[in-house]
Design a protein around this motif. Structure first.
Motif, PDB file in Angstrom:
ATOM      1  N   GLY A   1       0.786  -1.232   0.000  1.00  0.00           N
ATOM      2  CA  GLY A   1       0.000   0.000   0.000  1.00  0.00           C
ATOM      3  C   GLY A   1       0.812   1.273   0.000  1.00  0.00           C
ATOM      4  N   LEU A   2       2.126   1.172  -0.279  1.00  0.00           N
ATOM      5  CA  LEU A   2       2.995   2.352  -0.263  1.00  0.00           C
ATOM      6  C   LEU A   2       3.115   3.001  -1.636  1.00  0.00           C
ATOM      7  CD1 LEU A   2       5.832   0.902   1.992  1.00  0.00           C
ATOM      8  CD2 LEU A   2       3.883   2.290   2.686  1.00  0.00           C
ATOM      9  N   LEU A   3       2.858   2.227  -2.675  1.00  0.00           N
ATOM     10  CA  LEU A   3       2.881   2.730  -4.048  1.00  0.00           C
ATOM     11  C   LEU A   3       1.584   2.331  -4.733  1.00  0.00           C
ATOM     12  CD1 LEU A   3       6.508   1.716  -5.188  1.00  0.00           C
ATOM     13  CD2 LEU A   3       5.759   3.930  -4.272  1.00  0.00           C
ATOM     14  N   THR A   4       1.253   3.051  -5.786  1.00  0.00           N
ATOM     15  CA  THR A   4       0.109   2.689  -6.603  1.00  0.00           C
ATOM     16  C   THR A   4       0.547   2.653  -8.056  1.00  0.00           C
ATOM     17  OG1 THR A   4      -2.201   3.209  -7.119  1.00  0.00           O
ATOM     18  CG2 THR A   4      -0.690   5.068  -6.895  1.00  0.00           C
ATOM     19  N   HIS A   5      -0.223   1.954  -8.878  1.00  0.00           N
ATOM     20  CA  HIS A   5       0.178   1.674 -10.257  1.00  0.00           C
ATOM     21  C   HIS A   5      -0.934   2.162 -11.189  1.00  0.00           C
ATOM     22  CE1 HIS A   5       2.280  -1.559 -12.944  1.00  0.00           C
ATOM     23  NE2 HIS A   5       2.106  -0.419 -13.584  1.00  0.00           N
ATOM     24  N   PRO A   6      -0.851   3.393 -11.689  1.00  0.00           N
ATOM     25  CA  PRO A   6      -1.918   3.911 -12.564  1.00  0.00           C
ATOM     26  C   PRO A   6      -2.102   3.024 -13.795  1.00  0.00           C
ATOM     27  CG  PRO A   6      -0.394   5.646 -11.907  1.00  0.00           C
ATOM     28  CD  PRO A   6       0.229   4.363 -11.478  1.00  0.00           C
ATOM     29  N   HIS A   7      -3.342   2.906 -14.213  1.00  0.00           N
ATOM     30  CA  HIS A   7      -3.647   2.047 -15.364  1.00  0.00           C
ATOM     31  C   HIS A   7      -3.004   2.552 -16.646  1.00  0.00           C
ATOM     32  CE1 HIS A   7      -6.381  -0.325 -13.006  1.00  0.00           C
ATOM     33  NE2 HIS A   7      -7.103   0.731 -12.693  1.00  0.00           N
ATOM     34  N   THR A   8      -2.800   3.865 -16.726  1.00  0.00           N
ATOM     35  CA  THR A   8      -2.305   4.446 -17.977  1.00  0.00           C
ATOM     36  C   THR A   8      -0.786   4.478 -18.055  1.00  0.00           C
ATOM     37  OG1 THR A   8      -2.415   6.636 -16.957  1.00  0.00           O
ATOM     38  CG2 THR A   8      -4.340   5.911 -18.206  1.00  0.00           C
ATOM     39  N   SER A   9      -0.123   3.936 -17.047  1.00  0.00           N
ATOM     40  CA  SER A   9       1.333   4.050 -17.041  1.00  0.00           C
ATOM     41  C   SER A   9       1.956   2.804 -16.432  1.00  0.00           C
ATOM     42  CB  SER A   9       1.762   5.281 -16.236  1.00  0.00           C
ATOM     43  OG  SER A   9       3.158   5.263 -16.016  1.00  0.00           O
ATOM     44  N   ALA A  10       3.179   2.536 -16.861  1.00  0.00           N
ATOM     45  CA  ALA A  10       3.917   1.415 -16.281  1.00  0.00           C
ATOM     46  C   ALA A  10       4.636   1.820 -15.011  1.00  0.00           C
ATOM     47  CB  ALA A  10       4.922   0.882 -17.296  1.00  0.00           C
ATOM     48  N   GLY A  11       4.645   3.119 -14.695  1.00  0.00           N
ATOM     49  CA  GLY A  11       5.360   3.599 -13.518  1.00  0.00           C
ATOM     50  C   GLY A  11       4.491   3.580 -12.274  1.00  0.00           C
ATOM     51  N   ARG A  12       5.152   3.821 -11.133  1.00  0.00           N
ATOM     52  CA  ARG A  12       4.456   3.859  -9.850  1.00  0.00           C
ATOM     53  C   ARG A  12       4.399   5.282  -9.299  1.00  0.00           C
ATOM     54  NH1 ARG A  12       5.907  -1.584 -11.152  1.00  0.00           N
ATOM     55  NH2 ARG A  12       4.745  -2.990  -9.798  1.00  0.00           N
ATOM     56  N   LEU A  13       3.396   5.499  -8.425  1.00  0.00           N
ATOM     57  CA  LEU A  13       3.244   6.750  -7.690  1.00  0.00           C
ATOM     58  C   LEU A  13       3.187   6.430  -6.201  1.00  0.00           C
ATOM     59  CD1 LEU A  13       0.349   8.432  -9.726  1.00  0.00           C
ATOM     60  CD2 LEU A  13       2.796   8.904  -9.930  1.00  0.00           C
ATOM     61  N   PRO A  14       3.696   7.313  -5.349  1.00  0.00           N
ATOM     62  CA  PRO A  14       3.542   7.088  -3.906  1.00  0.00           C
ATOM     63  C   PRO A  14       2.078   7.248  -3.507  1.00  0.00           C
ATOM     64  CG  PRO A  14       5.222   8.755  -4.393  1.00  0.00           C
ATOM     65  CD  PRO A  14       4.461   8.525  -5.655  1.00  0.00           C
ATOM     66  N   THR A  15       1.640   6.447  -2.562  1.00  0.00           N
ATOM     67  CA  THR A  15       0.325   6.650  -1.949  1.00  0.00           C
ATOM     68  C   THR A  15       0.502   7.584  -0.755  1.00  0.00           C
ATOM     69  OG1 THR A  15       0.596   4.807  -0.411  1.00  0.00           O
ATOM     70  CG2 THR A  15      -0.364   4.315  -2.583  1.00  0.00           C
ATOM     71  N   GLU A  16      -0.611   7.958  -0.146  1.00  0.00           N
ATOM     72  CA  GLU A  16      -0.548   8.793   1.056  1.00  0.00           C
ATOM     73  C   GLU A  16       0.248   8.091   2.157  1.00  0.00           C
ATOM     74  OE1 GLU A  16      -3.878  10.525   4.049  1.00  0.00           O
ATOM     75  OE2 GLU A  16      -4.228  10.924   1.914  1.00  0.00           O
ATOM     76  N   VAL A  17       0.046   6.771   2.281  1.00  0.00           N
ATOM     77  CA  VAL A  17       0.793   6.007   3.288  1.00  0.00           C
ATOM     78  C   VAL A  17       2.282   5.983   2.937  1.00  0.00           C
ATOM     79  CG1 VAL A  17       1.038   3.776   4.423  1.00  0.00           C
ATOM     80  CG2 VAL A  17      -1.227   4.615   3.821  1.00  0.00           C
ATOM     81  N   GLY A  18       2.582   5.881   1.644  1.00  0.00           N
ATOM     82  CA  GLY A  18       3.978   5.914   1.225  1.00  0.00           C
ATOM     83  C   GLY A  18       4.650   7.228   1.550  1.00  0.00           C
ATOM     84  N   TYR A  19       3.962   8.324   1.290  1.00  0.00           N
ATOM     85  CA  TYR A  19       4.498   9.638   1.662  1.00  0.00           C
ATOM     86  C   TYR A  19       4.728   9.718   3.174  1.00  0.00           C
ATOM     87  CZ  TYR A  19       3.667  11.960  -2.867  1.00  0.00           C
ATOM     88  OH  TYR A  19       3.705  12.360  -4.179  1.00  0.00           O
ATOM     89  N   ARG A  20       3.761   9.194   3.945  1.00  0.00           N
ATOM     90  CA  ARG A  20       3.860   9.272   5.399  1.00  0.00           C
ATOM     91  C   ARG A  20       5.093   8.527   5.909  1.00  0.00           C
ATOM     92  NH1 ARG A  20       2.638  12.484   9.454  1.00  0.00           N
ATOM     93  NH2 ARG A  20       4.840  12.074   9.883  1.00  0.00           N
TER      94      ARG A  20
END
Length: 346
Positions: free
Chosen positions: A59-78
């Motif tokens: 739950g620290l990263l998320t994987h947008p459907h339109t991209s192969a890359g990851r984004l931090p989640t709120e928990v990841g930022y925390r």
């Protein structure tokens, strides 16, 4: 969510930090190829992909459907911010705020701090003023408006002005009014509103019954001054708008609405676990509807034995947390040195 406890290997923790920092820098999802090329992780692309998948599962990263890359989640930022807060900190440097000379208006120093913080961070700077119980008395006026009406004006070092009118049942001696103004200015100028010195001035054993009775009537003006609402200095709204991406503009509009209710922001700034150290609130931790897509980092300033206010930066979840924490710590350090000179010890 503060103090997130998730077991990660050192490599995974390092990888999460790289994802956050790369996303903060570019605003784009971060792929494994970018991480391998730029982060010098010393492991194979397949290992990086495996670790990214595990961070996503946690739950620290998320994987947008339109991209192969990851984004931090709120928990990841925390979790990332908790790592920053836990690091040993060197003595804060100076931001070069250029605060006014000691014993100048505190309000001027708070405004200068707000403007400099907003300028260096391009975020929204929030600086809460000291409670007026901690403000020093700058000047007292006692004026005879009519034969039975006296006005008392209390001016504090924070720029606060309190005035109250008192109607007496009989005409007031003008000499008593003049004496009261001279006595109160002599005894109280430079003293904190909440200090013992103020209480003693009204309970001085050497006062005549006539003087004591008059002072007891007008004493409430000083109590009213101490109870006035705290001020909040805000700067950098235009800069924050410049830095936000299109998908973050909704959060900006909500923030502008929240700024109209400054008491709510003061409540947010007051809710910190330790009044002596820097802190962060990420997303829903801000607990205000208009702020839940934002993050706030801050640090307290004040005297050695008493926090007087907070220096904070508010911005999108995708903010440069390391730079923001450095800025608020440095600003709080400079502001603490300033108020130590302004507020005399009891």
């Amino acid at each position: 969510m503060s103090g997130v406890r998730i077991a990660l290997s050192d490599r995974q923790r390092d990888l999460l930090g790289h994802v956050v920092e790369a996303h903060v820098a570019t605003g784009q999802p971060v792929g494994s190829k970018t991480l391998v090329a730029q982060a010098a992780l010393g492991v194979s692309p397949s290992t990086v992909r495996s670790d990214l998948a595990e961070l996503e599962r946690l739950g620290l990263l998320t994987h947008p459907h339109t991209s192969a890359g990851r984004l931090p989640t709120e928990v990841g930022y925390r979790l990332y911010v908790d790592e920053l807060l836990a690091r040993p900190q060197p003595r804060p440097g100076d931001l070069g705020i250029g605060l006014p000379a000691a014993h100048a208006e505190v309000e001027e120093a708070l405004q200068a701090t707000t403007e400099m913080l907003a300028q260096v961070s391009r975020l929204l700077a929030l600086v809460s003023a000291p409670p007026l119980q901690a403000a020093t008395l700058r000047h007292v006026e006692v004026l005879l408006l009519q034969r039975e009406v006296v006005m008392v004006v209390v001016i504090t070092s924070t720029g606060g002005v309190t005035d109250l009118r008192y109607t007496f049942p009989e005409p007031v001696d003008p000499g008593l009014v003049t004496w009261a103004a001279e006595y109160l200015n002599e005894r109280l100028t430079g003293e904190r509103l909440g200090s013992r010195a103020v209480k003693l001035a009204f309970d001085e054993p050497g006062l005549s019954p006539r003087e004591r009775t008059f002072l007891l009537v007008i004493r409430s003006a000083f109590e009213r001054a101490a109870d006035q609402d705290r001020q909040l200095f805000v700067g950098g709204a235009a800069g924050l708008l410049d830095e936000m991406r299109a998908e973050e503009i909704g959060a900006f509009r909500s923030l502008m609405d929240a700024l109209e209710k400054r008491a709510a922001l003061l409540d947010v700034l007051a809710r910190r676990t330790d009044p002596r150290t820097a802190f962060a609130r990420v997303g829903e931790e801000l607990e205000q509807p208009g702020l839940r897509d934002l993050s706030l980092v801050g640090a307290p300033y004040g005297l050695a034995h008493q926090a007087l206010g907070t220096v904070s930066l508010l911005g999108p979840l995708r903010m440069d947390y390391e730079k923001a924490l450095h800025a608020v710590r440095a600003a709080a350090h400079e502001l603490s040195r300033f108020v130590e000179d302004v507020y005399a010890e009891d």
